[in-house]
Every structure is written in C-alpha cells, then in structure tokens.
Design an enzyme around this catalytic site. Sequence first.
Site, PDB file in Angstrom:
ATOM      1  N   CYS A 189     -12.213  28.326   9.460  1.00 56.73           N
ATOM      2  CA  CYS A 189     -12.621  28.130  10.813  1.00 56.73           C
ATOM      3  C   CYS A 189     -13.842  27.063  10.707  1.00 56.73           C
ATOM      4  CB  CYS A 189     -13.589  29.490  11.240  1.00 56.73           C
ATOM      5  SG  CYS A 189     -14.265  29.305  12.403  1.00 56.73           S
ATOM      6  N   ASP A 231     -12.478  22.289  20.547  1.00 51.94           N
ATOM      7  CA  ASP A 231     -12.837  23.886  19.924  1.00 51.94           C
ATOM      8  C   ASP A 231     -13.010  24.671  20.732  1.00 51.94           C
ATOM      9  OD1 ASP A 231     -13.311  25.326  17.487  1.00 51.94           O
ATOM     10  OD2 ASP A 231     -15.209  25.153  17.769  1.00 51.94           O
ATOM     11  N   CYS A 254      -9.818  23.489  15.579  1.00 49.71           N
ATOM     12  CA  CYS A 254     -10.090  24.723  15.666  1.00 49.71           C
ATOM     13  C   CYS A 254      -9.034  25.353  14.932  1.00 49.71           C
ATOM     14  CB  CYS A 254     -10.253  25.378  17.104  1.00 49.71           C
ATOM     15  SG  CYS A 254     -10.285  27.002  17.004  1.00 49.71           S
ATOM     16  N   ASN A 255      -9.088  26.187  13.938  1.00 47.80           N
ATOM     17  CA  ASN A 255      -8.223  26.768  13.148  1.00 47.80           C
ATOM     18  C   ASN A 255      -7.392  27.717  13.783  1.00 47.80           C
ATOM     19  OD1 ASN A 255      -8.148  26.250   9.862  1.00 47.80           O
ATOM     20  ND2 ASN A 255     -10.276  26.113  10.725  1.00 47.80           N
ATOM     21  N   THR A 256      -8.079  28.676  14.604  1.00 50.83           N
ATOM     22  CA  THR A 256      -7.310  29.771  15.442  1.00 50.83           C
ATOM     23  C   THR A 256      -6.437  29.150  16.583  1.00 50.83           C
ATOM     24  OG1 THR A 256      -9.644  30.811  15.165  1.00 50.83           O
ATOM     25  CG2 THR A 256      -7.989  31.793  16.927  1.00 50.83           C
ATOM     26  N   TYR A 274     -12.533  32.860  20.236  1.00 56.66           N
ATOM     27  CA  TYR A 274     -11.130  32.734  20.251  1.00 56.66           C
ATOM     28  C   TYR A 274     -10.596  33.868  19.316  1.00 56.66           C
ATOM     29  CZ  TYR A 274     -10.145  28.560  22.998  1.00 56.66           C
ATOM     30  OH  TYR A 274      -9.893  27.755  24.037  1.00 56.66           O
ATOM     31  N   GLY A 275     -11.392  34.124  18.131  1.00 60.69           N
ATOM     32  CA  GLY A 275     -10.879  34.721  16.841  1.00 60.69           C
ATOM     33  C   GLY A 275     -10.488  36.121  17.148  1.00 60.69           C
ATOM     34  N   HIS A 316     -16.299  26.575  12.383  1.00 56.16           N
ATOM     35  CA  HIS A 316     -17.670  26.815  12.427  1.00 56.16           C
ATOM     36  C   HIS A 316     -18.221  27.009  11.332  1.00 56.16           C
ATOM     37  CE1 HIS A 316     -16.782  27.748  16.579  1.00 56.16           C
ATOM     38  NE2 HIS A 316     -18.013  28.010  17.181  1.00 56.16           N
TER      39      HIS A 316
HETATM   40  N1  DGL Z   1     -13.915  27.418  15.189  1.00 56.42           N
HETATM   41  C1  DGL Z   1     -12.592  28.150  15.436  1.00 56.42           C
HETATM   42  C2  DGL Z   1     -11.761  28.193  14.337  1.00 56.42           C
HETATM   43  O1  DGL Z   1     -12.001  27.039  13.458  1.00 56.42           O
HETATM   44  C3  DGL Z   1     -12.678  29.674  16.000  1.00 56.42           C
HETATM   45  C4  DGL Z   1     -13.848  30.491  16.306  1.00 56.42           C
HETATM   46  C5  DGL Z   1     -13.801  31.387  17.380  1.00 56.42           C
HETATM   47  O2  DGL Z   1     -13.723  30.999  18.724  1.00 56.42           O
HETATM   48  O3  DGL Z   1     -13.533  32.652  17.102  1.00 56.42           O
HETATM   49  O4  DGL Z   1     -11.124  28.946  14.056  1.00 56.42           O
END
Ligand code: DGL
Length: 269
Positions: A197, A19, A83-85, A51-52, A199
Amino acid sequence: MPNSIDHSGNDAPAILIFDSGVGGLTVFREVIAARPDARFVYVADDAGFPYGNQPPDALIERIVRVMGEAIAEHRPDLIVIACNTASTLALAELRKRYTVPFVGTVPAIKPACAQSKSKRIAVLGTKATVSLEYTRALIREFASGCDVVLVGSRSLASIAEHELSGMPVADADIAAEIAPCFVDTDGRKTDTVVLACTHYPLLTDRFRKLAPWPVDWIDPAPAIARRVADLLHERPAAAARTPPRIVFTSGRVPPAPLKAALARFGFSP
Ligand code: DGL
C-alpha cells in the site's frame, strides 16, 4: 477540478499521479526524481478514501469515473496509478477504457521472494489488496519455494494520513497492525515485508522502530519510477521544470501541517 497541467508551449511530458489520498506521494517522489523535467499533477481521490475497505464493484466504477474526469481535465501523457488497491482492482478496466498509458502499482512479491533468505515473507496491504485474486495470482506465479503471509490492515492507510496531517498515532496502534507480519516457525523467521500500500512507506521509520526483529521493507516506488522513465524514453534537453500541482477530489483546503508536509514533497502552498 482546476486544470493543473500547463500545456502552453511546453514539450515536457505531462504525468498524472493518482491515489486515494497522500500515499501516492511515496511514488511521486521517486518519479519526479527520475523525470524532474516532467509536468506533474497529483490527483488524490480523498472524497473516496479509504479505498481499501470498500466493496470492489462500486470502487471500480468510482475509479473509472474519477480517472475519466481527470484525463479530460488534465490531458496527461502518462498516468501512474500510485495505489495498490486501485491497480489490483481496476487497472485492467482502465486500460480497456482509456488510451493513455498507465503504470500500475502492484505488490512486489517477486523481488521480495527472490531476495528473502529465510524464504518467509509477508505482504502488508489493505484488506482489499490482500484478498484480491490479482494478489493471489502473483503469489502462485512468483512465490514458489517461499512462504507468504498476507496481512490486510484496516487502519494503516488512515494512520499514515493522520500522521502526515500532524495528528500523531500511538506506537501501540501501529505495532498491532504490523504484528501479524512477523512469523517465526520451523526455525525460519519472516525476513522481508512487502509494503503493498503506497501509504505505508510514509511510516517506514515507525515500522523499523516497532518491528520485533529487523526485516527488509520492500517499497516498489523506485521500480515504478524506472518503468515510467523507460516508457517516456529520452529526456528532452534542458526542459524547464514546472512546479507540481496537487488536486483533492473533496476540494478541501489541506490543514497547515499537511500543507507543510506537501511543501516537503515539492508542492507549493
Ligand atoms: N494507498 C492505497 C494503496 O496503495 C490505498 C489506501 C486506501 O485508500 O485504503 O493501496
């Protein structure tokens, strides 16, 4: 990065969880519950967090590079992109580049629409995840008959990082981020919110407290753990449990409150 999966004389599968930060811990806790015999390394690319809010092309390049280094270092049998992103953006490219099997994390739009009674759901993710074609295609494919509002949050992932590092965030800041999920028109209220996400499940208790009305919060982690268990097939008999390891790409030493939080997830100091 130090070598964190011990391959010496151990047949248990080696699973790498990835992640941009600590969000993937919400996936890790389900995967380790499903496969407690496996050897785990958790790679947090905190040097690239968040990442987002980043431009897609540079981010794909970064994820492919960091993953290549992690594969060379840890030689995993399976990788969970928790991590979805990263998944919505780079999973196809990762599968093209590397032969190790990947399990991704993508917005749980299909089950959310299937279970919604009001047929009004929200997808709460990073700005990147909600704006990507991958997510829009999931809506076209699986959301027919259901109204979907896409809510891109600029700061919730950072809020979750702060909370886990012992820096509490005010209710008002969290309430403002989730408010657009709650739609009440034509006599139909949002009844289901997809946590798109990894998080965000770290904040579910706060979300429940601050929601203007009760909704179901959909966390995809249990489904991801089932997928991992399916891919790994039979559990080896009486395998010894190796303690999980965590690696931060920044090389930072986690502050004491984060260390304590990591210990609650099973990582030794
Ligand atoms: N945890 C990450 C997700 O599932 C992204 C968080 C980030 O880095 O912006 O998208």
